[in-house]
Structures are given as structure tokens and as C-alpha cells.
Design a protein around this motif. Structure first.
Motif, mmCIF file in Angstrom:
data_model
loop_
_atom_site.group_PDB
_atom_site.id
_atom_site.type_symbol
_atom_site.label_atom_id
_atom_site.label_comp_id
_atom_site.label_asym_id
_atom_site.label_seq_id
_atom_site.Cartn_x
_atom_site.Cartn_y
_atom_site.Cartn_z
ATOM 1 N N TYR A 50 1.093 -1.101 0.035
ATOM 2 C CA TYR A 50 0.043 0.063 -0.001
ATOM 3 C C TYR A 50 0.751 1.238 -0.033
ATOM 4 C CZ TYR A 50 -4.015 -3.243 1.445
ATOM 5 O OH TYR A 50 -4.588 -4.166 1.334
ATOM 6 N N GLU A 51 0.514 2.102 -0.962
ATOM 7 C CA GLU A 51 1.185 3.356 -0.890
ATOM 8 C C GLU A 51 0.218 4.485 -0.165
ATOM 9 O OE1 GLU A 51 2.310 5.046 -4.696
ATOM 10 O OE2 GLU A 51 3.089 3.181 -5.242
ATOM 11 N N VAL A 52 0.472 4.727 1.033
ATOM 12 C CA VAL A 52 -0.092 5.554 1.959
ATOM 13 C C VAL A 52 0.191 6.899 2.216
ATOM 14 C CG1 VAL A 52 -1.198 5.984 4.330
ATOM 15 C CG2 VAL A 52 -0.976 3.697 3.473
ATOM 16 N N PRO A 53 -0.679 7.931 1.690
ATOM 17 C CA PRO A 53 -0.031 9.254 1.686
ATOM 18 C C PRO A 53 0.257 9.724 3.089
ATOM 19 C CG PRO A 53 -1.861 9.258 0.420
ATOM 20 C CD PRO A 53 -1.849 7.994 0.992
ATOM 21 N N ASN A 54 1.186 10.731 3.480
ATOM 22 C CA ASN A 54 1.832 10.869 4.574
ATOM 23 C C ASN A 54 0.703 11.512 5.422
ATOM 24 O OD1 ASN A 54 4.093 9.852 4.553
ATOM 25 N ND2 ASN A 54 5.175 11.710 3.490
ATOM 26 N N TYR A 55 -0.581 12.454 4.904
ATOM 27 C CA TYR A 55 -1.424 13.052 5.692
ATOM 28 C C TYR A 55 -2.337 11.892 6.220
ATOM 29 C CZ TYR A 55 -4.460 12.796 1.441
ATOM 30 O OH TYR A 55 -5.197 12.401 0.495
ATOM 31 N N LYS A 56 -2.453 10.745 5.626
ATOM 32 C CA LYS A 56 -3.255 9.704 5.997
ATOM 33 C C LYS A 56 -2.708 8.523 6.932
ATOM 34 C CE LYS A 56 -6.794 9.776 2.362
ATOM 35 N NZ LYS A 56 -7.380 8.712 1.289
ATOM 36 N N ARG A 57 -1.363 8.918 7.250
ATOM 37 C CA ARG A 57 -0.612 7.921 8.181
ATOM 38 C C ARG A 57 -1.196 7.822 9.520
ATOM 39 N NH1 ARG A 57 4.419 5.601 8.423
ATOM 40 N NH2 ARG A 57 5.468 5.500 10.228
ATOM 41 N N ARG A 58 -1.783 8.712 10.236
ATOM 42 C CA ARG A 58 -2.451 8.389 11.336
ATOM 43 C C ARG A 58 -3.306 7.371 11.239
ATOM 44 N NH1 ARG A 58 -4.590 12.891 9.087
ATOM 45 N NH2 ARG A 58 -6.990 12.781 9.044
ATOM 46 N N HIS A 59 -4.039 7.213 10.254
ATOM 47 C CA HIS A 59 -5.113 5.778 10.076
ATOM 48 C C HIS A 59 -4.577 4.499 10.360
ATOM 49 C CE1 HIS A 59 -8.149 8.699 9.191
ATOM 50 N NE2 HIS A 59 -7.246 9.058 8.059
ATOM 51 N N LEU A 60 -2.974 4.578 10.175
ATOM 52 C CA LEU A 60 -2.328 3.223 10.340
ATOM 53 C C LEU A 60 -2.478 2.683 11.739
ATOM 54 C CD1 LEU A 60 0.769 3.756 7.933
ATOM 55 C CD2 LEU A 60 -1.196 2.452 7.362
ATOM 56 N N ALA A 61 -2.629 3.490 12.700
ATOM 57 C CA ALA A 61 -2.864 3.237 14.007
ATOM 58 C C ALA A 61 -3.993 2.204 14.352
ATOM 59 C CB ALA A 61 -2.871 4.336 15.131
ATOM 60 N N ASP A 62 -5.061 2.377 13.380
ATOM 61 C CA ASP A 62 -6.297 1.737 13.460
ATOM 62 C C ASP A 62 -5.955 0.098 13.011
ATOM 63 O OD1 ASP A 62 -7.242 3.620 14.918
ATOM 64 O OD2 ASP A 62 -8.039 4.756 13.091
ATOM 65 N N VAL A 63 -5.146 -0.065 11.895
ATOM 66 C CA VAL A 63 -5.063 -1.273 11.429
ATOM 67 C C VAL A 63 -4.609 -2.542 12.225
ATOM 68 C CG1 VAL A 63 -3.685 -2.458 9.575
ATOM 69 C CG2 VAL A 63 -4.304 -0.163 9.325
ATOM 70 N N THR A 64 -5.323 -3.400 12.226
ATOM 71 C CA THR A 64 -5.207 -4.941 13.273
ATOM 72 C C THR A 64 -4.270 -5.603 12.694
ATOM 73 O OG1 THR A 64 -7.029 -5.548 12.223
ATOM 74 C CG2 THR A 64 -7.534 -4.162 14.030
ATOM 75 N N LEU A 65 -4.119 -5.501 11.276
ATOM 76 C CA LEU A 65 -3.277 -6.653 10.674
ATOM 77 C C LEU A 65 -1.843 -6.098 10.869
ATOM 78 C CD1 LEU A 65 -5.283 -6.846 7.229
ATOM 79 C CD2 LEU A 65 -5.247 -8.606 8.770
ATOM 80 N N PRO A 66 -1.039 -7.129 10.656
ATOM 81 C CA PRO A 66 0.486 -6.924 10.907
ATOM 82 C C PRO A 66 1.041 -6.239 9.563
ATOM 83 C CG PRO A 66 0.085 -9.279 10.429
ATOM 84 C CD PRO A 66 -1.273 -8.728 10.661
ATOM 85 N N TRP A 67 1.778 -5.079 9.858
ATOM 86 C CA TRP A 67 2.320 -4.300 8.740
ATOM 87 C C TRP A 67 3.566 -3.877 9.340
ATOM 88 C CZ3 TRP A 67 3.252 0.798 9.499
ATOM 89 C CH2 TRP A 67 2.737 1.321 10.818
ATOM 90 N N GLN A 68 4.475 -3.335 7.919
ATOM 91 C CA GLN A 68 5.628 -2.879 8.365
ATOM 92 C C GLN A 68 5.786 -1.707 7.265
ATOM 93 O OE1 GLN A 68 8.192 -3.776 10.536
ATOM 94 N NE2 GLN A 68 9.203 -1.981 9.515
ATOM 95 N N GLU A 69 6.591 -0.546 7.734
ATOM 96 C CA GLU A 69 6.834 0.666 6.882
ATOM 97 C C GLU A 69 8.076 -0.031 6.056
ATOM 98 O OE1 GLU A 69 6.725 4.998 7.262
ATOM 99 O OE2 GLU A 69 8.594 4.420 7.906
ATOM 100 N N VAL A 70 8.089 0.072 4.668
ATOM 101 C CA VAL A 70 9.211 -0.350 3.872
ATOM 102 C C VAL A 70 9.982 0.844 3.330
ATOM 103 C CG1 VAL A 70 9.754 -1.411 1.563
ATOM 104 C CG2 VAL A 70 7.975 -2.183 2.952
ATOM 105 N N HIS A 71 9.372 2.164 3.257
ATOM 106 C CA HIS A 71 10.180 3.382 2.941
ATOM 107 C C HIS A 71 9.230 4.574 2.801
ATOM 108 C CE1 HIS A 71 12.740 5.883 0.352
ATOM 109 N NE2 HIS A 71 11.653 6.044 -0.386
ATOM 110 N N ARG A 72 9.787 5.455 3.116
ATOM 111 C CA ARG A 72 9.016 6.970 3.152
ATOM 112 C C ARG A 72 9.605 7.802 2.520
ATOM 113 N NH1 ARG A 72 7.742 9.337 9.224
ATOM 114 N NH2 ARG A 72 7.451 7.184 9.493
ATOM 115 N N ASP A 73 9.130 8.557 1.545
ATOM 116 C CA ASP A 73 9.531 9.765 1.406
ATOM 117 C C ASP A 73 8.482 11.118 1.679
ATOM 118 O OD1 ASP A 73 7.236 9.886 -0.479
ATOM 119 O OD2 ASP A 73 8.376 8.927 -1.960
ATOM 120 N N ASN A 74 8.717 12.238 0.913
ATOM 121 C CA ASN A 74 8.090 13.256 1.379
ATOM 122 C C ASN A 74 6.697 13.402 1.122
ATOM 123 O OD1 ASN A 74 8.361 13.471 -1.491
ATOM 124 N ND2 ASN A 74 8.849 15.807 -1.630
#
Length: 593
Positions: free
Chosen positions: A130-154
Motif C-alpha cells: 500500500y502507498e499511504v499518503p503521509n497525511y493519512k499515516r495516522r490511520h495506520l494506528a487503527d490497522v489490526t493486521l501486521p504491517w511494516q513500513e518499507v520506505h517513506r518519502d516526502n
């Protein structure tokens, strides 16, 4: 500046001589063939020459060309054409593939180079991206599935999620990204192989360019053969005799008669009749034949009309000059044409276009001197160049009078020539009426006495002589009166057409004003920024005047042509014709009177 008189010529001969007669006429190259029976489509006619032309164009576009082979007895045209077209097809496919691979590699760059592990090694789990825009990153706290950030840009955070099945649409803040199963390194290797293949095809294409001369020569022969085949299907054939018919210029009539005598053919020469529809053959001296090219570009006049080539040559040059409105730009145009001249003269009718270009430069130079504009700079009042300035392009009243006066003169010329060609007939009085009406309208605008009666007299002539059909019964009189009233409706068109020439003033003013503006900007930049200001001064001058020059040239061509082929044609040319196309070999020089 004339439309060449034609005669209808019919040749009769024995059927056994048909091939040699048609080949001889093609070599003679002076007859425009007329179908004596419905033309039949030759099987595959023109297909070979079309594919050959496509291959030749492809090779001519090659940036690097090999030394030309003048002759080769083993040259295979068909095989060479097939190789060139196959090279083009494969090159296009590989270029599309390369573009796709570059996009995929760019899309995978944030994810890195990875290989999917076997399913059993992850106990049936899969990776979802998934490519998650940084302004929506706060929603990742609600994700119950295991996830990992691979990379982040601006802009985005690149998230990998572990799950047996694709997560539900509302499980993540954005839809999933499809990365594909091919690793980035494999895509890069494939792109490298595609690049090598493209290099090989480019080398093959460059090698094929050595046959351009021979392809061109064979293409001419193929087109001549196709034209000869088409001619076979427009003759009238009987068991023992055949007939071929066409239009022949009067100056070339003796050549065709001599050809008929040498071949033992029966020769029938007929004049143009009212029922016939001959083609139009224009004849102009090479100095002003550029106007003929402009005429052919838009609309060929009918055979019974007149040739406007020379009028359009000079009027187009004058209109272009009024729009360019700068002697400095005219000098630049002359230099460009001088550099392009060697290449132009190698083209068909390129010499005519070169002469037209020089005429544009000369007219523009003279007009630029008259308005006193040299790259936007105006000479001092007491100087020699200042003494030559007789027009002020910033004097709106003066320039509007000039533009409208030029337009009025242009339409008067159109009506005068039409009246001359109708001389001796009552219908000639209609364009004379329009001439009187146009002049009277100008007199009324200038408050000159006599303008009103003159306008009434001119419009009366238009009403009476626009429709000159014979009157044999009352209905004919009504139709003639209706035709006259319909002609009077062109009053609004005449008014609008004259005012349309104000574009000469408006576009010329825009060109001159932009030149002055760029000069002022450059001067201000040099004054405000000491040191680097000199560089800015030069950059603004060069870039600004280059832009203004291009805009002025484009405007001059477009609007200069428009005033000729719309306003002028509406009043001067009523019949549309079709061009005279001689039955001739491709490499033969066009017939000239």
C-alpha cells in the motif's frame, strides 16, 4: 498570371499499338487524361508504391545515413522494403516495451528490489502493498493486521501488510498497490536487453540507408507503371481500335499532333464547350509563382475564372509586412531564407517558395523602415533613418485609416478584375456597382459630399445586374428581382470584410509593442542588477525578440493568407476548379507554357 487555354484532343489507333502509344504519351507528358469509360480498379494498383514510399520515408528520417550505392545489379527492392518495414515494426514494439519497463522500474523504486518467497515458507500468508499518503499515516494506528513500513518519502509511506487473503477495502486507508511478481532487478535486465536490441535495429536501419537512392529510383518506376496501368483503364477499346482522350494546353497542341502523325494515329482536336468541365492549368513566371503555390494550397480557380496568383503574391507580402512591422525582424527573416535556400531549391517548387520568402523579407524591410522600427528601437527625429519614417505605428487613427484603406483597395481590385473578365456582358455591372458602393461608403465615413448618391447608385447597379437571367415571363422577372435583393444582402458582408483588415493594424501594433516592451525590460534589468544585469539584459533581448519574431511570423502567415483566401476570394473568385494533372513520368519536369 494566366489560365492556360486547353483543347480536348482524342487520338485513335490500332489496338495493337495501345501500349506503345500510352507509353509515348506518358513520356510526352502534356495530356490530362479523360476517362472514356468508368475507371476500373487495377488489382493492387498503387499498393506497392505505397509500401515502398513508407519504407523510403522511414529510411530518410534516419539521423545517420550511409554512402549511397549508385547502382547494383543484385539489388532486390522488395526484400529491402520488407526489411525496412520490419525494422520499423520491431523498433516501435521494442520502444513501447522499453517505455513500459521504465515506468514499472520507477514504480517499484520505493519498494526496493525484492523476490516473493514461496507460499509455504510464510505458512500460507501473502504480502500486500500500500502507498499511504503521509497525511493519512495516522490511520495506520487503527490497522489490526501486521504491517511494516518499507520506505517513506516526502509524499507517501510504503507499507507491506501480511495476510492470508487480500484485506478488505476498509482495512487500510487506501486501496492496495499492484507491484507485480517480477523483481525490479529482472525488469532492469530486461530493459538492458531491449536497449541492446534497439541498438542493433538502429544499426540495421542505418545500413539500409545506403539503398535510399536505388529505392527512390525504383519508386519512380513503380509509380510510372501504376499510372500507366491506370491509363489503360480509361481508354475506349474495340476489337480493332482504341481511343484515348485528354485535355492538352494550346501551346503543346502541335507536339501532340506531331506525335500522332509519327505513330499513324487519327487526331481529333475540339475546343472547350459550355458543357465541358476542363481542368485548370495556371501559368506564372517563376519570380512571382509563389503566389500560385498559395492558390493551389487553398483553392484552384475554375477554368473560366481568372488566375489570382500574382495579386495574392504581392498582397500576401504586403499584409505579412504590416503584421511583422519591423525592419530588424525582416533582416533576420532574410538571413534565415538565405541559409535555407540551398535546401529549398532541391524541393519541388522550392525555388518559388524561396522567391516568396525573399519578397516577404523585402516588403517587411521597406515597411519596417517606413514605420521606423528596428528591433523595437526608433531612430532619432533628425537622423537619416528618422527622415525615412513616414508612419507612426502608435498613431491609432493613422494606422486604422491605413489598414481600412488597404482592405478597401484589396476588395476594389477583386471586383475590378471580375468586372474586366465579364466585360461585354451585363453581369459585369454588378461588380462595378460594388466598387462604387465601397468607395461611396468610404466617402460617407469621411464626410465627403456626394457619398450618399454614389452609394445609392452603386447598390442600384448591384440590385439590377446581380441576376441577369433573360426575362420571358413574369415569373422570370420575380426571380431576377429576388436575385437582386439577395445580392444586396452582401452589404453587411462588404462592411465586415473591410473592417476585417483592421487585424493588420492590431497585429502590427502588438508586434511593435512587444518589441519595445522587451527592450525596456532588458534596460531595466541591466540598471537594477549591476554586473549580472548585463547578462540578464542580453538574455531578455535574445529570448524576447526570438519569441516575438516567431509570433509575428506565424501571425503574418496565418492572417495574411486568411485575408487573401477568405475576404479576397469571396469577392474575386466564384468558381472552384480542379488542377491540370499531366499524364507524365515521375521524373519528368512539369510542363510549362
Amino acid at each position: 498570371m494566366t489560365i492556360v487555354a486547353l483543347r480536348r484532343v482524342t487520338l485513335f489507333g490500332a489496338s495493337g499499338d495501345k501500349e506503345s502509344v500510352l507509353a509515348g504519351l506518358q513520356s510526352l507528358g502534356v495530356m490530362h487524361l479523360v476517362a472514356l469509360r468508368p475507371a476500373e480498379e487495377a488489382d493492387g494498383a498503387g499498393a506497392g508504391s505505397t509500401t515502398t514510399r513508407n519504407a523510403l520515408k522511414y529510411l530518410l528520417d534516419c539521423p545517420v545515413k550511409r554512402h549511397q550505392v549508385p547502382d547494383d545489379p543484385d539489388f532486390d527492392l522488395q526484400a529491402t522494403v520488407e526489411r525496412a518495414l520490419e525494422n520499423r515494426r520491431r523498433t516501435r514494439e521494442l520502444e513501447d516495451t522499453a517505455d513500459f519497463l521504465r515506468r514499472r522500474i520507477a514504480d517499484l523504486a520505493p519498494w526496493g528490489d525484492f523476490h516473493f518467497p514461496p507460499l509455504d515458507s510464510l505458512a500460507g500468508f501473502r504480502l500486500w502493498f500500500y502507498e499511504v499518503p503521509n497525511y493519512k499515516r495516522r490511520h495506520l494506528a487503527d490497522v489490526t493486521l501486521p504491517w511494516q513500513e518499507v520506505h517513506r518519502d516526502n509524499r507517501n509511506s510504503y507499507i507491506a501488510v501480511l495476510a492470508r487473503d487480500e484485506p478488505a477495502a476498509d482495512a487500510m486507508p487506501v486501496p492496495r498497490t499492484h507491484t507485480g511478481s517480477v523483481p525490479r532487478s529482472a525488469l532492469e535486465q530486461r530493459l538492458q536487453r531491449v536497449g541492446v536490441n534497439l541498438d542493433e535495429l538502429a544499426a540495421e536501419r542505418e545500413a539500409l540507408t545506403r539503398w535510399i537512392h536505388l529505392i527512390h529510383r525504383h519508386l519512380a518506376r513503380a509509380e510510372d507503371a501504376a499510372n500507366l496501368e491506370a491509363a489503360r483503364h480509361v481508354t475506349l477499346d474495340d476489337e480493332a481500335v482504341f481511343a484515348v482522350q485528354g485535355w492538352v494546353p494550346v501551346p503543346a497542341l502541335e507536339a501532340v499532333a506531331s506525335f500522332a502523325r509519327q505513330r499513324g494515329l487519327a487526331f481529333l482536336d475540339e475546343p472547350v464547350t459550355d458543357e465541358s468541365d476542363p481542368p485548370t492549368l495556371l501559368s506564372n513566371d517563376e519570380a512571382t509563382a509563389g503566389g500560385e503555390e498559395l492558390v493551389r494550397f487553398y483553392q484552384v480557380p475554375g477554368y473560366r475564372s481568372w488566375d489570382p496568383s500574382r495579386v495574392i503574391f504581392f498582397s500576401f507580402a504586403a499584409f505579412f509586412a504590416m503584421i511583422l512591422a519591423d525592419a530588424g525582424y525582416a533582416a533576420v527573416l532574410a538571413v534565415i531564407i538565405a541559409f535555407a535556400s540551398p535546401r529549398l531549391v532541391r524541393l519541388d517548387h522550392g525555388g518559388r517558395l524561396r522567391n516568396l520568402g525573399y519578397a516577404l523579407a523585402v516588403f517587411s524591410g521597406v515597411y519596417g523602415v517606413l514605420v521606423g522600427s528596428y528591433f523595437g528601437w526608433s531612430p532619432p527625429a533628425g537622423s537619416l533613418l528618422g527622415a525615412l519614417q513616414v508612419l507612426d505605428i502608435h498613431d491609432f487613427g493613422q494606422m486604422m485609416y491605413l489598414a481600412v484603406g488597404v482592405g478597401l483597395a484589396h476588395l476594389l481590385v477583386a471586383n475590378a478584375i471580375v468586372a474586366w473578365h465579364r466585360r461585354g456582358r451585363a453581369e459585369a455591372l454588378a461588380p462595378l456597382g460594388w466598387m462604387v458602393a465601397l468607395v461611396a461608403g468610404a466617402l460617407l465615413y469621411l464626410d465627403v459630399p456626394g457619398g450618399g448618391p454614389a452609394l445609392a447608385a452603386g447598390l442600384a447597379g448591384v440590385a439590377v445586374f446581380t441576376d441577369t437571367r433573360p426575362v420571358h415571363r413574369p415569373m422570370d422577372l420575380l426571380r431576377r428581382a429576388a436575385g437582386g435583393l439577395l445580392g444586396l444582402t452582401n452589404v453587411t458582408k462588404a462592411f465586415g470584410d473591410v473592417l476585417s483588415y483592421l487585424r493588420l493594424f492590431a497585429l502590427g501594433l502588438a508586434s511593435a509593442s512587444l518589441a519595445v516592451t522587451f527592450n525596456q525590460l532588458a534596460t531595466d534589468a541591466a540598471a537594477v542588477f549591476p554586473g549580472v544585469g548585463l547578462l540578464l539584459h542580453v538574455v531578455i533581448l535574445v529570448a524576447g525578440h526570438a519569441l516575438n519574431f516567431v509570433l509575428a511570423v506565424v501571425s503574418g502567415v496565418v492572417h495574411g493568407l486568411r485575408l487573401n483566401v477568405i475576404e479576397f476570394y469571396n469577392w474575386g473568385i466564384s468558381d472552384e476548379g480542379y488542377p491540370f494533372r499531366p499524364f507524365a513520368t515521375t521524373e519528368r519536369e512539369p510542363w510549362k507554357s
